[in-house]
Design an enzyme around this catalytic site. Structure first.
Site, PDB file in Angstrom:
ATOM      1  N   SER A 116      80.422  74.846 -17.019  1.00  0.00           N
ATOM      2  CA  SER A 116      81.133  75.614 -15.996  1.00  0.00           C
ATOM      3  C   SER A 116      82.596  75.899 -16.329  1.00  0.00           C
ATOM      4  O   SER A 116      83.234  76.683 -15.628  1.00  0.00           O
ATOM      5  CB  SER A 116      81.066  74.890 -14.660  1.00  0.00           C
ATOM      6  N   LYS A 120      83.409  79.429 -16.677  1.00  0.00           N
ATOM      7  CA  LYS A 120      83.635  80.293 -15.506  1.00  0.00           C
ATOM      8  C   LYS A 120      85.085  80.787 -15.452  1.00  0.00           C
ATOM      9  O   LYS A 120      85.363  81.840 -14.880  1.00  0.00           O
ATOM     10  CB  LYS A 120      83.263  79.535 -14.226  1.00  0.00           C
ATOM     11  N   TYR A 131      74.751  84.441 -17.841  1.00  0.00           N
ATOM     12  CA  TYR A 131      75.319  83.204 -17.274  1.00  0.00           C
ATOM     13  C   TYR A 131      74.914  81.965 -18.093  1.00  0.00           C
ATOM     14  O   TYR A 131      75.748  81.124 -18.428  1.00  0.00           O
ATOM     15  CB  TYR A 131      74.875  83.066 -15.816  1.00  0.00           C
ATOM     16  N   TYR A 188      84.670  71.808  -7.432  1.00  0.00           N
ATOM     17  CA  TYR A 188      83.673  71.866  -6.342  1.00  0.00           C
ATOM     18  C   TYR A 188      84.119  71.040  -5.141  1.00  0.00           C
ATOM     19  O   TYR A 188      85.283  71.130  -4.747  1.00  0.00           O
ATOM     20  CB  TYR A 188      82.291  71.429  -6.854  1.00  0.00           C
ATOM     21  N   VAL A 201      79.643  70.460 -16.328  1.00  0.00           N
ATOM     22  CA  VAL A 201      78.671  69.384 -16.216  1.00  0.00           C
ATOM     23  C   VAL A 201      78.381  68.746 -17.593  1.00  0.00           C
ATOM     24  O   VAL A 201      77.750  67.690 -17.678  1.00  0.00           O
ATOM     25  CB  VAL A 201      77.423  69.924 -15.487  1.00  0.00           C
TER      26      VAL A 201
HETATM   27  N1  GLN Z   1      74.655  75.338 -16.383  1.00  0.00           N
HETATM   28  C1  GLN Z   1      75.012  74.578 -15.221  1.00  0.00           C
HETATM   29  C2  GLN Z   1      74.276  75.146 -14.021  1.00  0.00           C
HETATM   30  O1  GLN Z   1      74.224  76.336 -13.906  1.00  0.00           O
HETATM   31  C3  GLN Z   1      76.490  74.599 -15.031  1.00  0.00           C
HETATM   32  C4  GLN Z   1      76.936  73.775 -13.877  1.00  0.00           C
HETATM   33  C5  GLN Z   1      78.216  73.023 -14.093  1.00  0.00           C
HETATM   34  O2  GLN Z   1      78.753  72.902 -15.192  1.00  0.00           O
HETATM   35  N2  GLN Z   1      78.691  72.430 -13.025  1.00  0.00           N
HETATM   36  O3  GLN Z   1      73.741  74.433 -13.208  1.00  0.00           O
END
Ligand code: GLN
Length: 311
Positions: free
Chosen positions: A63, A66, A190, A242, A260
């Protein structure tokens, strides 16, 4: 030098930690990452670099991508983006669907999965999925001044196989008209951006524009305007972790974006771009030791966006 010692001390302290959180296990390539890793890279405004631990080991940025997707999408459509994505912390998990119904398919912010999926849709406009993915990868490579950065195909494939929640989010938003391309194409973009592999040094290099009002002086180019860099930092601070964003801001006083895979990109505006990585996650899916390391770095250096300005 003082900062070298601080960074080395923090890495040594993290190496001794036994409470390391839980490594993500929703896909095999992430579940296989050893929990004992810790890396840290601090790149100062003048380019001076301080590395410690496993700072050269590649990990899945997930993420954190992003931030780069948002930067590119703002470049493509400007403030029109905010008609399709909000700017409020969600207070919910990164992959939550609950708010989308009452908020008519408009994700709360660009850093939860739903928001990043809308951004992937924006990045697809005028491009085939392969080209859009290439654009993101090229952008990250140029930010880090490193053409060796690439996408981990095993991670991208596994994301696709297990991405039921992301498909649900995407289909739901498509039903509200907030995705303009087929769901499989948007998620293809994505999943590949999430699967970019980088090490802490490369990630801190890629974050330099955020510490420097949108410019990368040592690389000699301007990525975004000062106002845009400040706004991306503001979103990282309010939404980058988050439902743990408030706690991260409280503990570090710095904008940060987690993934993550256990990485965090943090910014001390005017001072440093910082990347940490430790794969064990806390309850909210953010790197447990990465957050702690950044908290200690902020404490020991005094870096904080809330530091009173002198003069
Ligand atoms: N690839 C993970 C997902 O889409 C990314 C989520 C994350 O890094 N928090 O669930």
């Amino acid at each position: 030098m003082e900062l070298d010692r601080i960074v080395a001390d923090i890495a040594a302290e993290m190496a001794a930690m036994t409470e390391r959180g839980r490594v993500a296990d929703y896909i095999p390539p992430l579940a296989a990452v050893p929990a004992d890793r810790f890396g840290m890279a601090v790149i100062m405004a003048d380019g001076t670099t301080h590395l410690a631990g496993d700072a050269e080991e590649l990990f899945s940025i997930q993420s954190i991508s992003k931030v780069f997707g948002l930067t590119l999408a703002l470049g493509a459509v400007g403030d029109a983006l905010w008609q399709r994505v909000g700017r409020e912390p969600s207070g919910s998990a990164f992959n939550s669907i609950v708010q989308l119904e009452s908020e008519h398919g408009i994700p709360r912010n660009p850093f939860i999965n739903a928001g990043a999926i809308v951004i992937a849709d924006v990045l697809l406009s005028g491009y085939a999925p392969r080209e859009a993915i290439g654009n993101i990868l090229r952008f990250v490579r140029s930010l880090a001044s490193d053409d060796s950065i690439s996408i981990d195909r095993a991670v991208a494939d596994a994301e696709l196989e297990t991405g039921f929640r992301n498909f649900a989010l995407a289909n739901y938003m498509r039903a509200f008209g907030n995705l303009h391309h087929p769901v499989e194409m948007v998620l293809g973009v994505y999943f590949h951006q999430c699967a970019i592999a980088m090490n802490c040094r490369q990630l801190a290099l890629a974050g330099r524009y955020l510490m420097n009002d949108g410019r990368v002086p040592s690389a000699g180019f301007c990525v975004v305007t000062p106002q845009r860099a400040r706004r991306i930092n503001a979103l990282m601070m309010s939404c980058g972790h988050y439902d743990n964003s408030g706690d991260f801001a409280f503990r570090t006083g710095l904008p940060g974006k987690s993934g993550v895979g256990g990485g965090i990109l943090a910014v001390a505006p005017g001072i440093a771009s910082i990347a940490v990585w430790s794969p064990g996650l806390n309850q909210q899916g953010n790197s447990q030791l990465g957050s702690l390391a950044l908290e200690r770095l902020a404490q020991r250096t005094g870096w904080s966006v809330f530091e009173p300005r002198k003069g």
